[in-house]
Design a protein around this motif. Structure first.
Motif, short mmCIF file in Angstrom:
data_model
loop_
_atom_site.label_atom_id
_atom_site.label_comp_id
_atom_site.label_asym_id
_atom_site.label_seq_id
_atom_site.Cartn_x
_atom_site.Cartn_y
_atom_site.Cartn_z
N ILE A 118 0.84 -1.20 0.00
CA ILE A 118 0.00 0.00 0.00
C ILE A 118 0.87 1.24 0.00
O ILE A 118 1.81 1.35 0.81
N ASN A 119 0.56 2.18 -0.88
CA ASN A 119 1.21 3.48 -0.90
C ASN A 119 0.79 4.22 0.37
O ASN A 119 -0.40 4.43 0.60
N TYR A 120 1.75 4.63 1.19
CA TYR A 120 1.45 5.27 2.46
C TYR A 120 1.76 6.77 2.43
O TYR A 120 1.56 7.47 3.40
N GLY A 121 2.28 7.25 1.30
CA GLY A 121 2.49 8.69 1.14
C GLY A 121 3.95 9.08 1.05
O GLY A 121 4.84 8.24 0.93
N MET A 122 4.16 10.37 1.13
CA MET A 122 5.51 10.95 1.01
C MET A 122 5.82 11.79 2.25
O MET A 122 4.94 12.46 2.78
N ASN A 123 7.08 11.75 2.66
CA ASN A 123 7.53 12.69 3.68
C ASN A 123 8.01 13.98 3.04
O ASN A 123 7.71 15.06 3.52
N LYS A 124 8.79 13.84 1.98
CA LYS A 124 9.32 14.98 1.26
C LYS A 124 9.23 14.69 -0.23
O LYS A 124 9.36 13.54 -0.65
N LEU A 125 9.08 15.75 -1.00
CA LEU A 125 9.03 15.61 -2.44
C LEU A 125 9.52 16.90 -3.07
O LEU A 125 9.06 17.97 -2.69
N ARG A 126 10.47 16.78 -3.99
CA ARG A 126 10.97 17.95 -4.71
C ARG A 126 11.06 17.62 -6.19
O ARG A 126 11.62 16.60 -6.58
N PHE A 127 10.49 18.52 -7.01
CA PHE A 127 10.62 18.44 -8.46
C PHE A 127 11.85 19.26 -8.83
O PHE A 127 11.88 20.47 -8.61
N LEU A 128 12.88 18.62 -9.38
CA LEU A 128 14.16 19.28 -9.61
C LEU A 128 14.41 19.69 -11.06
O LEU A 128 15.14 20.64 -11.31
N MET A 129 13.84 18.95 -12.00
CA MET A 129 14.09 19.26 -13.41
C MET A 129 12.87 18.87 -14.23
O MET A 129 12.30 17.81 -14.03
N PRO A 130 12.49 19.74 -15.19
CA PRO A 130 11.37 19.38 -16.05
C PRO A 130 11.70 18.19 -16.94
O PRO A 130 12.85 18.00 -17.33
N VAL A 131 10.67 17.44 -17.26
CA VAL A 131 10.80 16.28 -18.13
C VAL A 131 10.24 16.65 -19.50
O VAL A 131 9.04 16.87 -19.66
N ARG A 132 11.12 16.73 -20.47
CA ARG A 132 10.71 17.07 -21.84
C ARG A 132 9.98 15.90 -22.49
O ARG A 132 10.33 14.73 -22.25
N ALA A 133 9.01 16.22 -23.32
CA ALA A 133 8.31 15.18 -24.07
C ALA A 133 9.34 14.36 -24.84
O ALA A 133 10.24 14.90 -25.47
N GLY A 134 9.22 13.05 -24.75
CA GLY A 134 10.15 12.13 -25.41
C GLY A 134 11.26 11.63 -24.51
O GLY A 134 12.00 10.72 -24.90
N ALA A 135 11.38 12.19 -23.31
CA ALA A 135 12.44 11.77 -22.38
C ALA A 135 12.14 10.38 -21.84
O ALA A 135 10.99 9.94 -21.75
N ARG A 136 13.21 9.71 -21.44
CA ARG A 136 13.08 8.40 -20.78
C ARG A 136 13.41 8.56 -19.31
O ARG A 136 14.40 9.21 -18.95
N LEU A 137 12.58 7.95 -18.46
CA LEU A 137 12.72 8.03 -17.01
C LEU A 137 12.87 6.64 -16.41
O LEU A 137 12.38 5.66 -16.97
N ARG A 138 13.52 6.61 -15.25
CA ARG A 138 13.54 5.38 -14.46
C ARG A 138 13.60 5.78 -12.98
O ARG A 138 13.99 6.88 -12.63
N GLY A 139 13.22 4.84 -12.14
CA GLY A 139 13.24 5.07 -10.70
C GLY A 139 14.38 4.32 -10.05
O GLY A 139 14.70 3.19 -10.43
#
Length: 156
Positions: free
Chosen positions: A90-111
């Motif tokens: 179960i997703n229990y939430g976030m303590n902290k979250l920061r968006f650091l860089m925009p994701v351009r259309a066509g970009a590839r992401l991983r976690g």
């Protein structure tokens, strides 16, 4: 030893270590458009490639920050298989979250996940706190970083 006790002991031994890196996902314009439609967030920087190319420093549209964050669940599927005796996560939430860089259309992401803390909440619940970094292929700065909490629920 119960399944939860085994999972807790194994997790304690991994504190501070990287526990998984997901597969890459391409964030293309159709994905961005579908997210915009679903969330009613149709701001032009997301859905108007021509205007975004002309009026922003990004060279085109960018993904919504919350679209990037929403992919965290998919990345987790790559990195956190169900543990022996676990009946759900179960997703229990976030303590902290920061968006650091925009994701351009066509970009590839991983976690990328690093285990920071583990707590037994009950005889059936294990709370894990992971540092989640969503990386953009070819970029030094990640799209976002977050402290993500997840509950692993075990059989009683």
């Amino acid at each position: 030893m119960s399944a939860l006790e085994t999972a807790f002991s194994n997790a304690e031994a991994r504190l501070g270590t990287e526990v998984g890196v997901s597969n890459w996902i391409t964030v293309d314009q159709p994905m961005i458009d579908q997210f915009a439609e679903t969330t009613y967030d149709t701001q032009w920087i997301h859905v108007d490639p021509e205007r975004a190319a002309a009026e922003t420093p990004f060279g085109g549209t960018i993904a919504h920050g919350f679209l990037t964050l929403s992919l965290a669940s998919r990345f987790a599927y790559d990195c956190f298989p169900m543990l022996p005796g676990q009946v759900m996560g179960i997703n229990y939430g976030m303590n902290k979250l920061r968006f650091l860089m925009p994701v351009r259309a066509g970009a590839r992401l991983r976690g990328r996940f690093t285990l920071q803390k583990v707590t037994k909440r009950s005889a059936t619940d294990l709370l894990r706190e992971n540092l989640l970094t969503i990386e953009i292929e070819g970029e030094k700065t990640p799209a976002l970083v977050a402290e993500w909490l997840g509950l692993a629920i075990f059989e009683d």
